[in-house]
Design a protein around this motif. Structure first.
Motif, PDB file in Angstrom:
ATOM      1  N   SER A  34       0.861  -1.180   0.000  1.00 52.66           N
ATOM      2  CA  SER A  34       0.000   0.000   0.000  1.00 52.66           C
ATOM      3  C   SER A  34       0.896   1.227   0.000  1.00 52.66           C
ATOM      4  CB  SER A  34      -0.912   0.011   1.227  1.00 52.66           C
ATOM      5  OG  SER A  34      -0.165   0.181   2.417  1.00 52.66           O
ATOM      6  N   THR A  35       0.401   2.317  -0.553  1.00 50.96           N
ATOM      7  CA  THR A  35       1.115   3.592  -0.514  1.00 50.96           C
ATOM      8  C   THR A  35       0.195   4.629   0.109  1.00 50.96           C
ATOM      9  OG1 THR A  35       0.419   4.133  -2.757  1.00 50.96           O
ATOM     10  CG2 THR A  35       2.563   3.109  -2.514  1.00 50.96           C
ATOM     11  N   SER A  36       0.809   5.686   0.644  1.00 48.56           N
ATOM     12  CA  SER A  36       0.037   6.665   1.382  1.00 48.56           C
ATOM     13  C   SER A  36       0.498   8.077   1.053  1.00 48.56           C
ATOM     14  CB  SER A  36       0.198   6.401   2.889  1.00 48.56           C
ATOM     15  OG  SER A  36      -0.468   7.369   3.643  1.00 48.56           O
ATOM     16  N   SER A  37      -0.325   9.037   1.387  1.00 47.64           N
ATOM     17  CA  SER A  37       0.028  10.441   1.154  1.00 47.64           C
ATOM     18  C   SER A  37       1.156  10.908   2.074  1.00 47.64           C
ATOM     19  CB  SER A  37      -1.203  11.337   1.332  1.00 47.64           C
ATOM     20  OG  SER A  37      -1.695  11.236   2.651  1.00 47.64           O
ATOM     21  N   ASP A  38       1.517  10.136   3.090  1.00 46.01           N
ATOM     22  CA  ASP A  38       2.651  10.504   3.946  1.00 46.01           C
ATOM     23  C   ASP A  38       3.990  10.084   3.340  1.00 46.01           C
ATOM     24  OD1 ASP A  38       2.726   7.760   4.353  1.00 46.01           O
ATOM     25  OD2 ASP A  38       2.545   7.875   6.527  1.00 46.01           O
ATOM     26  N   ARG A  39       3.973   9.678   2.049  1.00 46.93           N
ATOM     27  CA  ARG A  39       5.162   9.294   1.287  1.00 46.93           C
ATOM     28  C   ARG A  39       5.832   8.036   1.834  1.00 46.93           C
ATOM     29  NH1 ARG A  39       7.021  13.024  -2.449  1.00 46.93           N
ATOM     30  NH2 ARG A  39       9.131  12.261  -2.215  1.00 46.93           N
ATOM     31  N   THR A  40       5.014   7.089   2.274  1.00 52.39           N
ATOM     32  CA  THR A  40       5.525   5.775   2.641  1.00 52.39           C
ATOM     33  C   THR A  40       4.759   4.723   1.866  1.00 52.39           C
ATOM     34  OG1 THR A  40       3.980   5.482   4.485  1.00 52.39           O
ATOM     35  CG2 THR A  40       6.121   6.464   5.002  1.00 52.39           C
ATOM     36  N   SER A  41       5.448   3.639   1.589  1.00 47.99           N
ATOM     37  CA  SER A  41       4.806   2.430   1.075  1.00 47.99           C
ATOM     38  C   SER A  41       5.013   1.375   2.141  1.00 47.99           C
ATOM     39  CB  SER A  41       5.430   1.981  -0.242  1.00 47.99           C
ATOM     40  OG  SER A  41       5.174   2.908  -1.259  1.00 47.99           O
ATOM     41  N   ARG A  42       4.024   0.523   2.308  1.00 46.78           N
ATOM     42  CA  ARG A  42       4.107  -0.500   3.343  1.00 46.78           C
ATOM     43  C   ARG A  42       3.846  -1.874   2.738  1.00 46.78           C
ATOM     44  NH1 ARG A  42       3.468   1.902   8.684  1.00 46.78           N
ATOM     45  NH2 ARG A  42       3.323   4.147   8.362  1.00 46.78           N
ATOM     46  N   LEU A  43       4.611  -2.838   3.225  1.00 39.43           N
ATOM     47  CA  LEU A  43       4.434  -4.223   2.840  1.00 39.43           C
ATOM     48  C   LEU A  43       3.693  -4.917   3.977  1.00 39.43           C
ATOM     49  CD1 LEU A  43       5.080  -6.549   0.852  1.00 39.43           C
ATOM     50  CD2 LEU A  43       7.181  -6.907   2.178  1.00 39.43           C
TER      51      LEU A  43
ATOM     52  N   ASP B 138       9.848   7.592   2.116  1.00 40.68           N
ATOM     53  CA  ASP B 138       9.923   8.495   0.966  1.00 40.68           C
ATOM     54  C   ASP B 138       9.568   7.777  -0.340  1.00 40.68           C
ATOM     55  OD1 ASP B 138      10.290  11.022  -0.163  1.00 40.68           O
ATOM     56  OD2 ASP B 138      12.324  10.526  -0.774  1.00 40.68           O
ATOM     57  N   SER B 139       8.594   6.899  -0.268  1.00 36.63           N
ATOM     58  CA  SER B 139       8.181   6.131  -1.432  1.00 36.63           C
ATOM     59  C   SER B 139       6.885   6.694  -1.997  1.00 36.63           C
ATOM     60  CB  SER B 139       7.981   4.663  -1.046  1.00 36.63           C
ATOM     61  OG  SER B 139       7.530   3.910  -2.139  1.00 36.63           O
ATOM     62  N   GLN B 140       6.917   7.041  -3.267  1.00 30.10           N
ATOM     63  CA  GLN B 140       5.731   7.602  -3.917  1.00 30.10           C
ATOM     64  C   GLN B 140       4.801   6.516  -4.428  1.00 30.10           C
ATOM     65  OE1 GLN B 140       8.024   9.876  -6.681  1.00 30.10           O
ATOM     66  NE2 GLN B 140       7.575  11.763  -5.593  1.00 30.10           N
TER      67      GLN B 140
ATOM     68  N   VAL C 291       9.421   3.719  -5.971  1.00 25.70           N
ATOM     69  CA  VAL C 291       9.864   4.977  -6.578  1.00 25.70           C
ATOM     70  C   VAL C 291      10.050   6.014  -5.477  1.00 25.70           C
ATOM     71  CG1 VAL C 291       9.299   6.811  -8.194  1.00 25.70           C
ATOM     72  CG2 VAL C 291       8.678   4.453  -8.721  1.00 25.70           C
ATOM     73  N   THR C 292      11.250   6.598  -5.427  1.00 32.44           N
ATOM     74  CA  THR C 292      11.546   7.665  -4.470  1.00 32.44           C
ATOM     75  C   THR C 292      12.079   8.876  -5.220  1.00 32.44           C
ATOM     76  OG1 THR C 292      13.793   6.870  -4.101  1.00 32.44           O
ATOM     77  CG2 THR C 292      12.100   6.034  -2.622  1.00 32.44           C
ATOM     78  N   SER C 293      12.041  10.017  -4.568  1.00 30.92           N
ATOM     79  CA  SER C 293      12.601  11.223  -5.171  1.00 30.92           C
ATOM     80  C   SER C 293      13.236  12.075  -4.084  1.00 30.92           C
ATOM     81  CB  SER C 293      11.537  12.028  -5.918  1.00 30.92           C
ATOM     82  OG  SER C 293      10.580  12.508  -5.018  1.00 30.92           O
ATOM     83  N   SER C 294      14.181  12.867  -4.500  1.00 27.54           N
ATOM     84  CA  SER C 294      14.824  13.816  -3.591  1.00 27.54           C
ATOM     85  C   SER C 294      15.094  15.098  -4.361  1.00 27.54           C
ATOM     86  CB  SER C 294      16.121  13.237  -3.020  1.00 27.54           C
ATOM     87  OG  SER C 294      17.047  12.998  -4.047  1.00 27.54           O
TER      88      SER C 294
ATOM     89  N   ILE D 161      14.309   4.470  -8.871  1.00 28.66           N
ATOM     90  CA  ILE D 161      13.541   3.239  -8.720  1.00 28.66           C
ATOM     91  C   ILE D 161      14.427   2.277  -7.940  1.00 28.66           C
ATOM     92  CG2 ILE D 161      12.416   1.306  -9.858  1.00 28.66           C
ATOM     93  CD1 ILE D 161      11.932   3.188 -12.246  1.00 28.66           C
ATOM     94  N   ASN D 162      14.000   1.938  -6.740  1.00 23.03           N
ATOM     95  CA  ASN D 162      14.739   1.024  -5.876  1.00 23.03           C
ATOM     96  C   ASN D 162      14.145  -0.367  -6.017  1.00 23.03           C
ATOM     97  OD1 ASN D 162      16.305   3.153  -4.373  1.00 23.03           O
ATOM     98  ND2 ASN D 162      14.230   3.810  -3.969  1.00 23.03           N
ATOM     99  N   LEU D 163      14.998  -1.367  -6.248  1.00 26.95           N
ATOM    100  CA  LEU D 163      14.547  -2.741  -6.435  1.00 26.95           C
ATOM    101  C   LEU D 163      14.939  -3.580  -5.231  1.00 26.95           C
ATOM    102  CD1 LEU D 163      15.558  -3.209 -10.168  1.00 26.95           C
ATOM    103  CD2 LEU D 163      13.323  -2.561  -9.243  1.00 26.95           C
ATOM    104  N   TYR D 164      13.945  -4.237  -4.646  1.00 30.50           N
ATOM    105  CA  TYR D 164      14.133  -5.073  -3.461  1.00 30.50           C
ATOM    106  C   TYR D 164      13.744  -6.507  -3.800  1.00 30.50           C
ATOM    107  CZ  TYR D 164      14.022  -0.590  -1.012  1.00 30.50           C
ATOM    108  OH  TYR D 164      14.264   0.688  -0.595  1.00 30.50           O
ATOM    109  N   SER D 165      14.547  -7.457  -3.373  1.00 28.42           N
ATOM    110  CA  SER D 165      14.249  -8.870  -3.613  1.00 28.42           C
ATOM    111  C   SER D 165      13.504  -9.437  -2.409  1.00 28.42           C
ATOM    112  CB  SER D 165      15.540  -9.652  -3.821  1.00 28.42           C
ATOM    113  OG  SER D 165      15.252 -11.028  -3.918  1.00 28.42           O
ATOM    114  N   ILE D 166      12.410 -10.132  -2.685  1.00 29.00           N
ATOM    115  CA  ILE D 166      11.711 -10.843  -1.621  1.00 29.00           C
ATOM    116  C   ILE D 166      11.684 -12.337  -1.900  1.00 29.00           C
ATOM    117  CG2 ILE D 166      10.300  -8.888  -0.944  1.00 29.00           C
ATOM    118  CD1 ILE D 166       7.974 -10.235  -2.403  1.00 29.00           C
TER     119      ILE D 166
END
Length: 83
Positions: free
Chosen positions: A10-19, A33-35, A49-52, A64-69
């Motif tokens: 899920s993603t949120s307006s607080d700029r976090t994504s949660r698994l 900081d995930s859009q 996806v993050t931005s700075s 674009i950050n790639l994470y392995s699960i």
């Protein structure tokens, strides 16, 4: 929703994504900081996806950050395997 397990993102307006893990009924990882975030078609990789702000020229830099699960959720907490 992950196509192979009970995980979803899920993603949120607080700029976090949660698994989330539906079996455990809790958030198992937070991406700061995930859009937006999504699983690949096989459910083995999460793209976040993050931005700075580049203060030198007042522009945004997007990543674009790639994470392995593939192994386990703990591997995500080590950080992305590629940016």
């Amino acid at each position: 929703m992950n196509p192979n397990s009970d995980l979803f993102l899920s993603t949120s307006s607080d700029r976090t994504s949660r698994l989330w893990d539906l079996c455990e009924r809790k958030c198992v990882c937070i991406f700061q900081d995930s859009q937006c975030a999504a699983f690949d078609n096989n459910g083995n990789v999460i793209a976040s996806v993050t931005s700075s702000i580049n203060k030198a020229n007042d522009t945004y830099e997007n990543f674009i950050n790639l994470y392995s699960i593939a192994e386990n959720v703990e591997g995500i907490q080590k950080g992305p395997f590629d940016v």
